[in-house]
Design a protein around this motif. Sequence first.
Motif, PDB file in Angstrom:
ATOM      1  N   PRO A  41       0.810  -1.224   0.000  1.00 14.07           N
ATOM      2  CA  PRO A  41       0.000   0.000   0.000  1.00 14.07           C
ATOM      3  C   PRO A  41       0.842   1.273   0.000  1.00 14.07           C
ATOM      4  N   THR A  42       1.985   1.235   0.690  1.00 18.35           N
ATOM      5  CA  THR A  42       2.857   2.415   0.724  1.00 18.35           C
ATOM      6  C   THR A  42       3.344   2.769  -0.676  1.00 18.35           C
ATOM      7  N   TYR A  43       3.845   1.794  -1.400  1.00 16.65           N
ATOM      8  CA  TYR A  43       4.364   2.064  -2.736  1.00 16.65           C
ATOM      9  C   TYR A  43       3.247   2.432  -3.716  1.00 16.65           C
ATOM     10  N   LEU A  44       2.061   1.891  -3.512  1.00 12.56           N
ATOM     11  CA  LEU A  44       0.939   2.275  -4.367  1.00 12.56           C
ATOM     12  C   LEU A  44       0.564   3.737  -4.130  1.00 12.56           C
ATOM     13  N   LEU A  45       0.629   4.203  -2.875  1.00  7.32           N
ATOM     14  CA  LEU A  45       0.385   5.615  -2.584  1.00  7.32           C
ATOM     15  C   LEU A  45       1.476   6.498  -3.195  1.00  7.32           C
ATOM     16  N   VAL A  46       2.724   6.039  -3.098  1.00  2.00           N
ATOM     17  CA  VAL A  46       3.830   6.796  -3.691  1.00  2.00           C
ATOM     18  C   VAL A  46       3.633   6.914  -5.204  1.00  2.00           C
ATOM     19  N   GLU A  47       3.265   5.819  -5.836  1.00  2.00           N
ATOM     20  CA  GLU A  47       3.012   5.829  -7.281  1.00  2.00           C
ATOM     21  C   GLU A  47       1.894   6.822  -7.617  1.00  2.00           C
ATOM     22  N   ASP A  48       0.857   6.838  -6.800  1.00  2.00           N
ATOM     23  CA  ASP A  48      -0.246   7.763  -7.003  1.00  2.00           C
ATOM     24  C   ASP A  48       0.203   9.207  -6.789  1.00  2.00           C
ATOM     25  N   LEU A  49       1.046   9.443  -5.781  1.00  2.00           N
ATOM     26  CA  LEU A  49       1.593  10.786  -5.557  1.00  2.00           C
ATOM     27  C   LEU A  49       2.364  11.269  -6.776  1.00  2.00           C
ATOM     28  N   HIS A  50       3.172  10.412  -7.354  1.00  2.00           N
ATOM     29  CA  HIS A  50       3.923  10.777  -8.558  1.00  2.00           C
ATOM     30  C   HIS A  50       2.973  11.091  -9.717  1.00  2.00           C
ATOM     31  N   ALA A  51       1.944  10.289  -9.878  1.00  2.00           N
ATOM     32  CA  ALA A  51       0.996  10.499 -10.973  1.00  2.00           C
ATOM     33  C   ALA A  51       0.269  11.835 -10.821  1.00  2.00           C
ATOM     34  N   VAL A  52      -0.197  12.125  -9.622  1.00  2.00           N
ATOM     35  CA  VAL A  52      -0.930  13.376  -9.396  1.00  2.00           C
ATOM     36  C   VAL A  52       0.019  14.569  -9.497  1.00  2.00           C
ATOM     37  N   SER A  53       1.217  14.462  -8.928  1.00  2.00           N
ATOM     38  CA  SER A  53       2.155  15.591  -8.951  1.00  2.00           C
ATOM     39  C   SER A  53       2.617  15.926 -10.362  1.00  2.00           C
ATOM     40  N   SER A  54       2.612  14.955 -11.254  1.00  2.00           N
ATOM     41  CA  SER A  54       3.054  15.210 -12.633  1.00  2.00           C
ATOM     42  C   SER A  54       2.044  16.051 -13.417  1.00  2.00           C
ATOM     43  N   LYS A  55       0.857  16.232 -12.885  1.00  4.73           N
ATOM     44  CA  LYS A  55      -0.165  17.024 -13.572  1.00  4.73           C
ATOM     45  C   LYS A  55       0.036  18.525 -13.402  1.00  4.73           C
ATOM     46  N   PHE A  56       0.915  18.934 -12.475  1.00  3.94           N
ATOM     47  CA  PHE A  56       1.119  20.347 -12.200  1.00  3.94           C
ATOM     48  C   PHE A  56       2.244  20.910 -13.060  1.00  3.94           C
ATOM     49  N   THR A  57       2.158  22.199 -13.349  1.00  2.31           N
ATOM     50  CA  THR A  57       3.204  22.878 -14.119  1.00  2.31           C
ATOM     51  C   THR A  57       4.526  22.819 -13.368  1.00  2.31           C
ATOM     52  N   SER A  58       4.472  23.107 -12.087  1.00  2.00           N
ATOM     53  CA  SER A  58       5.664  22.963 -11.248  1.00  2.00           C
ATOM     54  C   SER A  58       5.256  22.317  -9.934  1.00  2.00           C
ATOM     55  N   PHE A  59       6.142  21.493  -9.433  1.00  2.00           N
ATOM     56  CA  PHE A  59       5.882  20.769  -8.189  1.00  2.00           C
ATOM     57  C   PHE A  59       7.177  20.645  -7.416  1.00  2.00           C
ATOM     58  N   TYR A  60       7.126  21.021  -6.147  1.00  2.00           N
ATOM     59  CA  TYR A  60       8.290  20.931  -5.270  1.00  2.00           C
ATOM     60  C   TYR A  60       7.842  20.317  -3.956  1.00  2.00           C
ATOM     61  N   PHE A  61       8.510  19.281  -3.508  1.00  2.00           N
ATOM     62  CA  PHE A  61       8.172  18.573  -2.281  1.00  2.00           C
ATOM     63  C   PHE A  61       9.343  18.722  -1.330  1.00  2.00           C
ATOM     64  N   SER A  62       9.091  19.281  -0.152  1.00  2.00           N
ATOM     65  CA  SER A  62      10.193  19.504   0.787  1.00  2.00           C
ATOM     66  C   SER A  62       9.803  19.103   2.203  1.00  2.00           C
ATOM     67  N   HIS A  63      10.834  18.917   3.008  1.00  2.00           N
ATOM     68  CA  HIS A  63      10.658  18.568   4.414  1.00  2.00           C
ATOM     69  C   HIS A  63      10.753  19.838   5.251  1.00  2.00           C
ATOM     70  N   VAL A  64       9.859  19.966   6.219  1.00  2.00           N
ATOM     71  CA  VAL A  64       9.935  21.048   7.201  1.00  2.00           C
ATOM     72  C   VAL A  64       9.938  20.407   8.579  1.00  2.00           C
ATOM     73  N   LYS A  65      10.608  21.044   9.508  1.00  2.00           N
ATOM     74  CA  LYS A  65      10.600  20.531  10.869  1.00  2.00           C
ATOM     75  C   LYS A  65       9.188  20.637  11.437  1.00  2.00           C
ATOM     76  N   ARG A  66       8.868  19.774  12.341  1.00  2.00           N
ATOM     77  CA  ARG A  66       7.527  19.738  12.930  1.00  2.00           C
ATOM     78  C   ARG A  66       7.137  21.093  13.508  1.00  2.00           C
ATOM     79  N   ARG A  67       8.097  21.787  14.075  1.00  2.00           N
ATOM     80  CA  ARG A  67       7.830  23.105  14.646  1.00  2.00           C
ATOM     81  C   ARG A  67       7.355  24.095  13.581  1.00  2.00           C
ATOM     82  N   GLY A  68       7.787  23.895  12.350  1.00  2.00           N
ATOM     83  CA  GLY A  68       7.401  24.791  11.265  1.00  2.00           C
ATOM     84  C   GLY A  68       6.104  24.393  10.594  1.00  2.00           C
TER      85      GLY A  68
END
Length: 105
Positions: A41-68
């Motif tokens: 299920p984890t990899y299927l969600l990741v695959e879906d994330l890639h599919a949905v994110s590819s529909k945007f003109t620009s996409f940036y995924f970043s990590h923020v600390k929990r405090r932020g």
Amino acid sequence: MAAARFGLIVAERFGYCHIQLESDALEVLNYFNDARCGYSPTYLLVEDLHAVSSKFTSFYFSHVKRRGNSVAHLIDRSSIVLSDECIYVGNFLPGILALAEFDFT
């Protein structure tokens, strides 16, 4: 990971084309950036994330600390009793704007 997917689907529904997705779950970002694939299920969600994110003109995924990421956590805690789907586009809960300003400093 499901929350990130849901956020991207909502962004697409609202017609956004430039997306910056932030998560305090480093594991989600690592799975997203990992080239491996699988049928769990984890990899299927990741695959879906890639599919949905590819529909945007620009996409940036970043990590923020929990405090932020305090705004997301406040909304998450308050929306548990509201409904299955809660999308805020105005009339934010008290304290949200103050927390958002705190997150940016």
